[in-house]
Design a protein around this motif. Structure first.
Motif, short mmCIF file in Angstrom:
data_model
loop_
_atom_site.label_atom_id
_atom_site.label_comp_id
_atom_site.label_asym_id
_atom_site.label_seq_id
_atom_site.Cartn_x
_atom_site.Cartn_y
_atom_site.Cartn_z
N UNK A 25 19.85 -11.09 -23.67
CA UNK A 25 19.71 -12.56 -23.11
C UNK A 25 20.77 -12.73 -22.35
N UNK A 26 22.19 -12.42 -22.43
CA UNK A 26 23.13 -12.45 -21.80
C UNK A 26 22.93 -11.64 -20.33
N UNK A 27 22.35 -10.54 -20.46
CA UNK A 27 22.07 -9.72 -19.22
C UNK A 27 21.04 -10.62 -18.44
N UNK A 28 20.24 -11.06 -18.98
CA UNK A 28 19.06 -12.04 -18.09
C UNK A 28 19.85 -13.24 -17.45
N UNK A 29 20.42 -13.68 -18.11
CA UNK A 29 21.71 -14.76 -17.28
C UNK A 29 22.20 -14.23 -16.21
N UNK A 30 22.79 -12.82 -16.37
CA UNK A 30 23.47 -12.14 -15.18
C UNK A 30 22.29 -11.76 -14.03
N UNK A 31 21.12 -11.61 -14.46
CA UNK A 31 20.21 -11.05 -13.64
C UNK A 31 19.85 -12.55 -12.90
N UNK A 32 19.77 -13.42 -13.46
CA UNK A 32 19.31 -14.67 -12.58
C UNK A 32 20.54 -15.11 -11.60
N UNK A 33 21.58 -14.85 -12.26
CA UNK A 33 22.72 -15.16 -11.32
C UNK A 33 22.84 -14.17 -10.18
N UNK A 34 22.52 -13.04 -10.20
CA UNK A 34 22.52 -11.86 -9.03
C UNK A 34 21.17 -12.60 -7.87
N UNK A 35 20.26 -12.78 -8.50
CA UNK A 35 19.09 -13.27 -7.69
C UNK A 35 19.59 -14.39 -6.86
N UNK A 36 20.07 -15.26 -7.47
CA UNK A 36 20.55 -16.45 -6.52
C UNK A 36 21.76 -16.23 -5.56
N UNK A 37 22.60 -15.48 -6.08
CA UNK A 37 24.12 -15.28 -5.51
C UNK A 37 23.81 -14.30 -4.48
N UNK A 38 23.04 -13.33 -4.52
CA UNK A 38 22.61 -12.18 -3.45
C UNK A 38 21.44 -12.54 -2.59
N UNK A 39 20.67 -13.73 -2.78
CA UNK A 39 19.59 -13.98 -2.13
C UNK A 39 18.56 -13.01 -2.29
N UNK A 40 18.15 -12.57 -3.26
CA UNK A 40 17.11 -11.62 -3.63
C UNK A 40 15.63 -12.02 -3.41
N UNK A 41 15.01 -11.41 -2.57
CA UNK A 41 13.52 -11.68 -2.40
C UNK A 41 12.47 -11.38 -3.37
N UNK A 42 12.65 -10.14 -3.90
CA UNK A 42 11.68 -9.24 -4.88
C UNK A 42 12.62 -8.65 -6.00
N UNK A 43 12.33 -8.99 -7.05
CA UNK A 43 12.84 -8.27 -8.30
C UNK A 43 11.65 -7.45 -8.78
N UNK A 44 12.12 -5.84 -8.66
CA UNK A 44 11.32 -4.94 -9.19
C UNK A 44 11.68 -4.48 -10.64
N UNK A 45 10.61 -4.45 -11.43
CA UNK A 45 10.90 -3.94 -12.77
C UNK A 45 10.06 -2.78 -13.17
N UNK A 46 10.65 -1.71 -13.15
CA UNK A 46 9.68 -0.31 -13.44
C UNK A 46 9.53 0.00 -14.66
N UNK A 47 9.17 -1.15 -15.42
CA UNK A 47 8.40 -0.34 -16.86
C UNK A 47 9.53 -0.64 -18.30
#
Length: 399
Positions: A25-47
């Motif tokens: 869950x803490x890593x998911x928080x990190x993931x969302x922070x990266x999406x916003x801070x780095x202005x990510x357009x697409x998150x790819x989750x490969x299985x």
């Protein structure tokens, strides 16, 4: 277009009986922070979103919260199923999720149909390939052979047929498989499930030639097979074999289309480390007193003891210094059975032979208490000379 490539979340997994859900869950928080801070357009989750086909309730809840938060973020999501996932369960509601910008691709029947995204340079066709079980795919697609290479080969044929109808479109492919070239030093981790068929699991990197970016999942270590073909690895360590890994996600910038492939740059965004892993080896006394191991006192510890005699209460004593010690083993220093000295047993008692075996295997003679126990064991196994002889012709089942 900016991509964030991640895989192998394994939500619900434990680490040697230590629950990982809070760390995930803490890593998911990190993931969302990266999406916003780095202005990510697409998150790819490969299985391998989940650790098992029938995930625990708390893992499903965390996955639901994660996808809802990503749907509300600035990024689109393309997510595929892995060999640990149930494709049907993970793909439930996929048509509804599409409308929210979360694209779940879990069915072989969808292979060859991309998610089409746009940026200032035109179209990006994202093909999400779920884990393709060789036997199920062979039947569904009428393939001549049952192998990972045959399944992925047919999937990529369908991908390329679609791309041929979209001149100028850039290509992104997600795949969950064991991929390696002849010169790649790709080693699986202990936490990965074997997917070999007939002893063969590897798909050549050459199958992905000509694609702009390939986001691979399955291996838990980060690997760069080619500038355009990469494993992100798992976001957290799930076995002590991953002690030397730097975990994270690939932040990929995909430029304008051009002959030979769109310009691409990638950098690692490191994951937060909930607790370090340490692999220690030495005698129990060395591990308990050596100041060099001070930095492992707050780590998850795997210890191998080299003591000739096994210390009593070794794990309890080890945890006085390393409270998060999880795995303890003893180095095997005894000779192989084939290497034992061959002495004739004639003229020696059974107990003498057993004592010699124990001494040779352990490197020291049995104690008085052990000798008494061995004597009882030998007596229990030997034929009783005082027993009444069996009547002639008696056998199993005779009265």
């Amino acid at each position: 277009m900016r991509l964030l490539h991640t895989s192998d979340w394994h939500l619900g997994r434990s680490f040697h009986r230590e629950g990982m859900l809070t760390h995930q869950a803490a890593w998911v928080d990190h993931l969302l922070e990266v999406v916003e801070a780095e202005r990510v357009d697409v998150v790819l989750v490969s299985g391998d979103v989940y650790d098992r086909a029938l995930p625990q309730v708390d893992a499903v809840r965390l996955a639901d919260e994660t996808l809802a938060r990503l749907a509300a973020s600035r990024a689109r999501v393309v997510l595929t199923s892995g060999n640990h996932d149930s494709a049907q369960r993970l793909g439930f509601g996929s048509r509804l999720a599409d409308a929210a910008g979360v694209h779940l691709r879990t069915r072989a029947s969808e292979v060859g149909t991309p998610i089409l995204l746009e940026d200032e340079h035109g179209t990006v066709a994202v093909h999400g390939l779920p884990y393709l079980d060789p036997e199920a795919t062979r039947v569904e697609w009428s393939l001549a052979t049952r192998s990972h290479e045959a399944a992925l080969g047919e999937a990529l044929r369908r991908v390329r047929a679609d791309l041929a109808s979209r001149p100028g479109a850039r290509s992104v492919v997600l795949a969950h498989a064991f991929v390696a070239g002849s010169g790649d030093d790709v080693r699986p981790s202990d936490s990965e499930r074997d997917i070999s068929v007939g002893g063969v699991s590897i798909v050549p990197t050459s199958h992905f030639a000509g694609l702009d970016y390939v986001a691979l999942g399955h291996l838990h270590g980060r690997h760069v097979l080619d500038e355009r073909v990469r494993y992100s690895g798992s976001p957290l360590a799930y076995s002590f074999s991953e002690a030397g890994h730097t975990k994270g996600s690939w932040l990929v910038d995909l430029g304008a289309p051009r002959e030979g492939g769109a310009p691409l740059s990638a950098e690692l965004v490191a994951s937060p480390v909930p607790r370090r892993l340490a692999r220690l080896r030495g005698s129990l006394e060395e591990l308990l007193t050596d100041p060099r191991h001070a930095d492992a006192e707050d780590a998850w510890v795997q210890a191998v003891l080299t003591d000739v005699d096994r210390p009593v209460g070794a794990m309890e004593r080890l945890r006085r210094r390393f409270p998060h010690a999880l795995v303890l083993s003893f180095e095997h220093t005894a000779p192989a059975v084939g290497g034992l000295p061959a002495r004739p047993a004639a003229g020696r008692s059974d107990l003498d032979v057993v004592e010699e075996f124990v001494s040779a295997m352990r490197g020291s003679a049995p104690t008085a208490e052990e000798r008494a126990l061995l004597s009882q064991a030998v007596d229990a196994c030997c034929e009783d000379p005082d027993a009444d002889p069996a009547p002639a012709g008696a056998g199993v089942g005779a009265p």
